[in-house]
Enzyme design. Structure first.
Site, short mmCIF file in Angstrom:
data_model
loop_
_atom_site.label_atom_id
_atom_site.label_comp_id
_atom_site.label_asym_id
_atom_site.label_seq_id
_atom_site.Cartn_x
_atom_site.Cartn_y
_atom_site.Cartn_z
N ASP A 36 2.75 1.08 7.85
CA ASP A 36 3.60 -0.47 8.46
C ASP A 36 5.19 -0.01 8.64
O ASP A 36 5.36 0.75 8.38
CB ASP A 36 3.50 -0.77 7.11
CG ASP A 36 2.93 -1.78 6.77
OD1 ASP A 36 1.20 -2.39 7.43
OD2 ASP A 36 2.19 -1.62 5.30
N HIS A 92 -5.17 2.69 4.28
CA HIS A 92 -3.60 1.57 4.39
C HIS A 92 -3.22 1.70 3.73
O HIS A 92 -2.49 2.20 1.68
CB HIS A 92 -4.45 0.15 2.99
CG HIS A 92 -4.09 -0.97 2.99
ND1 HIS A 92 -2.98 -1.11 1.80
CD2 HIS A 92 -3.22 -1.40 4.22
CE1 HIS A 92 -3.13 -2.49 2.26
NE2 HIS A 92 -2.62 -2.41 3.83
N GLU A 113 -2.58 4.40 8.12
CA GLU A 113 -1.27 3.10 8.13
C GLU A 113 -0.22 2.74 7.89
O GLU A 113 -0.19 2.35 6.95
CB GLU A 113 -2.16 1.78 7.89
CG GLU A 113 -1.68 0.15 8.36
CD GLU A 113 -1.31 -0.04 7.92
OE1 GLU A 113 -1.49 0.03 6.09
OE2 GLU A 113 -1.57 -1.70 8.16
N HIS A 161 6.55 -0.91 4.00
CA HIS A 161 5.53 -2.28 4.71
C HIS A 161 6.64 -3.73 4.43
O HIS A 161 5.58 -4.95 5.12
CB HIS A 161 4.79 -2.89 2.85
CG HIS A 161 3.91 -4.74 2.85
ND1 HIS A 161 4.80 -5.09 2.65
CD2 HIS A 161 2.56 -4.27 3.37
CE1 HIS A 161 3.95 -6.28 2.29
NE2 HIS A 161 2.97 -5.65 3.51
O1 G3P Z 1 -2.39 -4.17 8.56
C1 G3P Z 1 -3.68 -5.09 7.55
C2 G3P Z 1 -2.92 -5.28 6.04
O2 G3P Z 1 -2.32 -3.96 5.62
C3 G3P Z 1 -2.41 -6.27 5.95
O3 G3P Z 1 -1.52 -6.52 5.32
O4 G3P Z 1 0.64 -7.07 4.26
O5 G3P Z 1 -0.89 -5.19 3.89
O6 G3P Z 1 0.78 -5.39 5.69
P1 G3P Z 1 -0.42 -6.06 4.57
CA CA Z 2 -0.67 -3.32 7.17
#
Ligand code: G3P
Ligand code: CA
Length: 367
Positions: free
Chosen positions: A76, A47, A74, A89
């Site tokens: 964003d 993450h 991951e 993010h």
């Molecule tokens: O994408 C999964 C998770 O990351 C969603 O929450 O706010 O951390 O992007 P966020």
């Molecule tokens: Ca995310």
């Protein structure tokens, strides 16, 4: 999604057969293959990289996640003024870069309406990529991750292309394929500013040979309409993210009264399965906490999602006491580590198909 793409494949095959005068129908399946992606068990998704150990969304964070055993990293995604997808993010970059220390950008500080919330700071879409390259990443939550702050100032803000290049390089070196799991952040917000994320994402995946049913890619969004549109352009699995409260902002924006709670009913999940292949719920929608913050028993969400044909990848698993259920904390010191192993084990036992975690090493060990 599966049904629609399969139908398109049969139509295309029939057309080819007619043109060629042949009678055979090509039987190649066209839907994304999520079984194959989960063949080795639940996925560990790094993450924002390994953001428990490095400032988030840096190449250093992604690389560490891969080396710790994460199956996917991951990013964003937001976008620059000149239309380049970058890993952050949120549009506001003051919380994760040193932009505030750059006097040449002081006048860019402004207040914008971000999905209904007045937000003050510096925004990615007001900077060219060249300008963003002069900034360096910093730790978002130093109060919980003091050790990460020693890496402040060492890394640039990466582009999506750099994340893909890194995943390819590490796949070769580690002899296993490192997947990418990009999220479109605030799609309506960016589209309204004339900077839609989706065309750039599709183009980037196409250009890198990553838009096919076996590509080790998932694409996720908290909004619905952009996923439905992407379903017509992408052949990789799509994941509908849901929050424990509120509604998709595209629903709010168009006056659609449905909420995330509606999406996670059995009927809502069947509808999601019409355009997506997976669900990314807030972990509290899978196993809620009681009034004291203790972990309770699983809801019907995993069962209902599986019945609808959706894989389930909840977010976000973090080792610090601050983010853990009360009964799994090690002490009252919120920055100390608690029992993330036990939390993950409870979710794996509940049948989830993957986890977003800031601590991929613990995710891999618990799995
Ligand atoms: O994408 C999964 C998770 O990351 C969603 O929450 O706010 O951390 O992007 P966020
Ligand atoms: Ca995310």
């Amino acid at each position: 999604m599966r049904e629609k793409i399969l139908r398109l494949a049969v139509i295309a095959a029939s057309t080819l057969a007619l043109v060629g005068g042949a009678s055979a129908v090509i039987a190649e399946p066209a839907a994304p293959d999520t079984d194959e992606r989960h063949a080795a068990g639940p996925l560990v998704i790094g993450h924002r990289g390994a953001s428990g150990y490095r400032p988030e969304h840096t190449l250093a964070s992604y690389e560490l996640a891969a080396r710790m055993g994460a199956d996917y990293i991951e990013p964003d995604l937001v976008i620059t003024k000149d239309g380049v997808l970058i890993a952050r993010h949120e549009p506001e970059i003051g919380g994760t870069t040193d932009v505030a220390a750059h006097p040449e950008f002081a006048a860019r500080r402004t207040t914008k309406n971000l999905d209904g919330t007045p937000t003050t700071g510096w925004f990615a879409e007001d900077f060219t990529l060249a300008e963003l390259r002069t900034l360096r990443a910093t730790e978002r939550i130093p109060q919980f991750r003091q050790e990460n702050t020693i890496f402040n100032g060492r890394d640039r803000v990466p582009t999506l292309q750099e994340v893909i290049d890194l995943a390819k390089r590490l796949s070769r070196e580690l002899h296993r394929e490192i997947g990418i799991y990009p999220e479109t952040k605030h799609p309506t917000y960016f589209r309204k500013q004339g900077l839609p994320l989706e065309p750039r994402l599709v183009e980037t995946l196409d250009r890198n040979g990553l838009n096919h049913r076996r590509a080790k890619v998932f694409v996720q969004s908290f909004e619905v309409s952009n996923l439905k549109a992407l379903d017509r352009q992408l052949r990789v699995p799509l994941v509908q993210l849901t929050s424990a409260t509120g509604a998709p902002f595209d629903f709010v924006d168009t006056g659609d009264p449905r909420t995330y709670a509606d999406l996670v009913t059995a009927a809502g999940l069947r509808e999601v399965a019409g355009y997506a292949d997976g669900l990314g719920p807030d972990k509290n929608q899978v196993i809620p906490r009681d009034a004291a913050g203790n972990l309770t028993a699983p809801t019907a969400l995993v069962r209902d999602a599986h019945a609808a044909g959706l894989r389930v990848h909840p977010y976000t698993f973090r080792a610090e006491n601050n983010f853990l259920p009360t009964n799994l904390r090690s002490s009252a010191v919120l920055a100390d580590y608690g029992n993330l192993f036990a939390e993950l084990e409870a979710f794996f036992a509940a049948g989830v198909d993957g986890v977003f975690t800031d601590n991929p090493d613990i995710g891999v060990a618990a799995r």
